[in-house]
Scaffold this active site. Structure first.
Site, PDB file in Angstrom:
ATOM      1  CB  CYS A 454      -0.925  -0.012   1.219  1.00  0.00           C
ATOM      2  SG  CYS A 454      -2.195  -1.283   1.163  1.00  0.00           S
ATOM      3  CD  GLU A 456       2.647  -1.302   3.008  1.00  0.00           C
ATOM      4  OE1 GLU A 456       2.258  -0.445   2.182  1.00  0.00           O
ATOM      5  OE2 GLU A 456       2.142  -2.430   3.095  1.00  0.00           O
TER       6      GLU A 456
END
Length: 813
Positions: A454, A456
């Protein structure tokens, strides 16, 4: 979409804008795309059958575990089907055809009931045919039941861990998925498997028997060599198939393509690629191998894609082998290959927390080069064009924004966002470098880092940054307000931190909450280390290890700490809900004393029903709100972030991988599941409604515009984290016209300069979403931003649809 009567001129305009934004693609890509998006997702039984047959054969008996895993991978690559979609330019696929997904019995074996649920559910089913049901019932379940990593994990963690997990205080990625969540680096695009096999050979020769870890190193290196050989066999099988197809092909143009594809498969991945087409095929073979070996969460990513591909693109164009249009066609063919590989089907809690086919392959573009100069190039813009034209569920993208990037790049990316596709998201790359340096990475490794999953951050091609699960902060506040008891189950899950009615100050409440957080964190961290050790011992990944520095150099597996950097992450969920709830308690109960603690606790028990609705309206309308640039509430949010980071980072590195402990703030869709298991909260949220997602304010509360949200959020120090997800929903007219795009671009740049990590936009009206709910067949192609990914709105479960609709629809900046 339907041409029937619409509810308003604004809705008509919005739908027409979406239609007109669809760009033409050539016939080949259009056909491949149609096949990809229209094929039903189904479970392929091939991998589960092959892997089960291998272990039943006894071939692994007496071998070390790394050796066994490599032999199983080779057995698979010798037997896996070799589908080639008609007209495709890139070969290789996990499964037996487009949208067919394998399962991984050694990690998690689906029960017959699991398969029935997956096959019959209304939203996002995984079709299961009768033969697969029969195979599972007669062969797979009897062979693997009680022998999976999932069984091993639940048999090894503490009872306290299991009770907290069952209560929804946290989830755990690896109870049914293997470690992964990583990305390739330059090693992939500059190295062939024959080079790696030579490297392995030298490391074996250099190994000293006096080294206490000599045996483990030798076994791991031998396993890596077998894994390398397995992929060479797979590529050679494709080469032979393509040659046979070319010999039978009557169309001269396609015949020429097939011969070139066969030639490419004869070179890569055995050797480092030399052309643009070779580079795409080379990477794709590696990608397929990694996701065939295990089911990593999340899917593997090609690193800094535009920068890796640009040298090949530039050379090919200059030497006359490639045109820009042909390069785009090859990229679009690659795009569809990614879209043809759905996420592995899940079970239990994880099926609820991640309700999507998206497997989170992420294409990073922009950012900086290793030398610190601007990283945007011609391929960066090609990727944006491909994204705008193909518009598939995956791959996801990431626009890495640096002060050194041209303004034009950001504007071109915003043009893609404008029609409401949900892509691409934007990331503060200069801030990502700060994060990496804070964690001890070298400057060059920080500059070649990026984002996966997402939001990270990680050091691409050099780091194993493993996600361990989601952590439900609002649920822990609920347990604090019940003196350690989970009111949903009646269990004493926490510790007794005092009757909240007796608290004389906000500080007492805060300290009690922190004691509960520390209590649960201790259990979770102990569980993390147990699970990590289990995967290091029982589930090595020799093929993935080939491509991540410094696994071959150290003779150590990716899952056992072989990579240059090792990190263990915990995902924090519900910041907005917790900040608003604590603000509500501080403001109304302790500072203004307009609500007593006893009345608040009674209201929560009654879900604000009846007479307590008045109290709820006071909370909703009279409380300082995180997300509206209110220092009163924003200070509380900042204290939450700082304190949680301090708690997590206070833990020593994990025993096996020596991984540092870090924090992300992101939910995927766990905020929906966490809301279901969490009762009413002091922010006026009703029981069962999703908690806030990412670091976004509570749904519908941020009413002062996007700039106010940005100012609130940047009062927190996100450089202490590995990433933080922010969703914003805009009305379509905000992104109309060049001047509006420039305003948004300036706002994003300012947000990032102030310390923001990430922002993504849903450019869609609530009116359109409601209409899509009522007429789903007319809106099958309506894609929205969910969390760190986009998905088809009408396929989402009702609770998630309602959560997206409830987000504030900003009409101004």
């Amino acid at each position: 979409m339907s041409d029937g009567s619409l509810e308003s001129p604004a809705l008509e305009k919005e739908i027409q804008k979406r239609r007109s934004a669809v760009k033409p693609i050539n016939k080949r890509i259009a056909k491949l795309r149609e096949e990809s998006v229209n094929s039903k997702v189904k479970i392929s039984p091939e991998r589960v059958k092959i892997i089960t047959d291998f272990y039943k054969s006894g071939a692994a008996k007496g071998k070390s575990i790394p050796h066994q895993r490599a032999m199983a991978f080779k057995y698979l690559m010798e037997r896996a089907s070799l589908p080639i979609e008609e007209g495709q330019l890139i070969v290789g696929i996990r499964g037996t055809g487009p949208q067919e997904v394998p399962t991984y019995p050694e990690i998690c074996t689906h029960s017959i009931e699991d398969l029935k649920i997956l096959s019959s559910r209304e939203n996002m089913p995984y079709l299961v045919d009768d033969e697969t049901f029969k195979l599972y019932e007669e062969e797979i379940i009897p062979e693997w039941q009680g022998n999976t990593m999932r069984d091993l994990i639940f048999g090894s963690v503490s009872d306290e861990w299991i009770k907290a997990y069952e209560a929804g205080i946290w989830t755990e990625f690896m109870e049914q998925r293997a470690p992964g969540h990583t990305a390739g680096g330059e090693r992939i695009f500059k190295t062939g498997l024959l080079d790696i096999r030579e490297e392995i050979k030298k490391k074996i020769e250099e190994a000293k028997p006096s080294d206490p870890s000599y045996y483990d190193k030798i076994e791991e290196l031998k396993a890596m060599d077998i894994a390398a050989e397995a992929m060479l066999i797979y590529a050679r099988r494709y080469q032979e198939k393509l040659e046979n197809m070319a010999n039978e092909e009557q169309n001269p143009e396609r015949k020429k393509e097939l011969m070139e594809m066969a030639r490419i498969c004869s070179r890569v991945p055995a050797h480092a690629p030399e052309t643009f087409w070779e580079a795409l095929q080379h990477y794709w073979f590696i990608h397929v191998g990694i996701v065939y070996e295990t089911n990593p969460w999340d899917s593997y990513n090609p690193g800094r894609f535009d920068q890796h591909l640009f040298p090949f693109y530039k050379k090919d164009v200059e030497e006359g082998r490639l045109t820009r249009e042909r390069a785009k066609e090859l990229l679009e063919a690659f795009w569809i290959k990614v879209n043809n590989q759905p996420a592995v089907p899940k079970v239990g809690v994880t099926a609820e927390e991640s309700f999507t086919y998206n497997d989170f392959t992420k294409i990073n573009i922009g950012g900086l080069k290793e030398d610190g100069s601007d990283g945007v190039n011609d391929v960066s813009y090609l990727v944006l064009e491909v994204l705008n034209e193909v518009r598939t569920l995956q791959p996801n993208t990431a626009v890495l924004v640096s002060d050194k990037n041209p303004r034009h790049f950001l504007l071109k990316a915003l043009e893609v966002v404008g029609p409401g596709f949900g892509e691409p998201p934007f990331f503060n790359f200069d801030g990502a470098i700060v994060k990496m340096l804070r964690q001890g990475k070298k400057l060059e490794d920080a500059r070649t880092a990026g984002v996966s999953g997402c939001v990270e951050t990680g050091s691409f091609g050099k780091e194993s940054y493993i996600l361990t699960g989601y952590f439900n902060l609002p649920k822990i506040l609920e347990i604090t307000l019940n003196n350690g008891i989970d009111p949903k189950t009646g269990r004493m899950l926490g510790i007794q931190t005092g009757d909240p009615s007796s608290f004389k100050s906000y500080e007492e409440l805060w300290n009690a909450f922190l004691e509960q957080v520390k209590h649960f964190m201790e259990i979770k961290m102990a569980g993390n280390d147990i699970i990590e050790a289990l995967f290091a011992k029982y589930m090595p990944v020799p093929f993935l290890s080939l491509w991540t520095e410094d696994c071959v150099k150290r003779g150590k597996d990716y899952n056992a700490g072989g990579t240059r950097y090792n990190t263990q992450y915990l995902q924090i969920v519900g910041l907005g809900t917790l900040a608003y709830s604590l603000t509500s308690l501080k403001f109304h109960v302790f500072d203004k004393k307009t609500i007593s603690m006893s009345d608040m606790l009674d209201a929560l028990k009654q879900d604000f029903e009846g007479k307590y609705e008045i109290m709820r309206q006071i909370i909703l309308n009279k409380t300082p709100v995180y997300g509206e640039d209110e220092d009163y509430s924003d200070t509380i949010a900042k204290e939450i972030v700082d304190t949680v980071v301090d708690i997590v980072e206070s833990y020593p590195p994990s025993p096996v991988r020596k991984a540092s402990k870090r924090v992300y703030f992101l939910p995927t869709t766990a905020h929906v599941y966490f809301g279901k298991v969490t009762g009413a909260t002091p922010d006026g949220r009703k029981a069962g409604f999703p908690v806030s997602e990412g670091i976004s304010p509570v749904q519908g509360t941020d009413k002062k515009g996007v700039a106010a949200v940005f100012r609130s959020i940047t009062k927190c120090d996100w450089d202490k984290t590995g990433g933080a997800l922010l969703n914003q929903k805009l009305t379509p007219d905000i992104l109309e016209g060049r001047e509006n795009l420039k305003k948004i671009a300036s706002l994003i740049k300012t947000f990032f300069n102030m310390g923001g990590h990430h922002v993504q936009f849903n450019v869609v009206s609530s009116e359109l979403l409601r209409t899509a709910q009522e007429h789903p067949k007319d809106f099958q192609d309506l894609m929205v931003r969910v969390a760190g990914y986009s998905d088809y709105f009408v396929n989402l479960p009702k609770g998630l649809q309602e959560e997206i609709i409830a987000r504030t629809e900003h009409k101004n900046l």
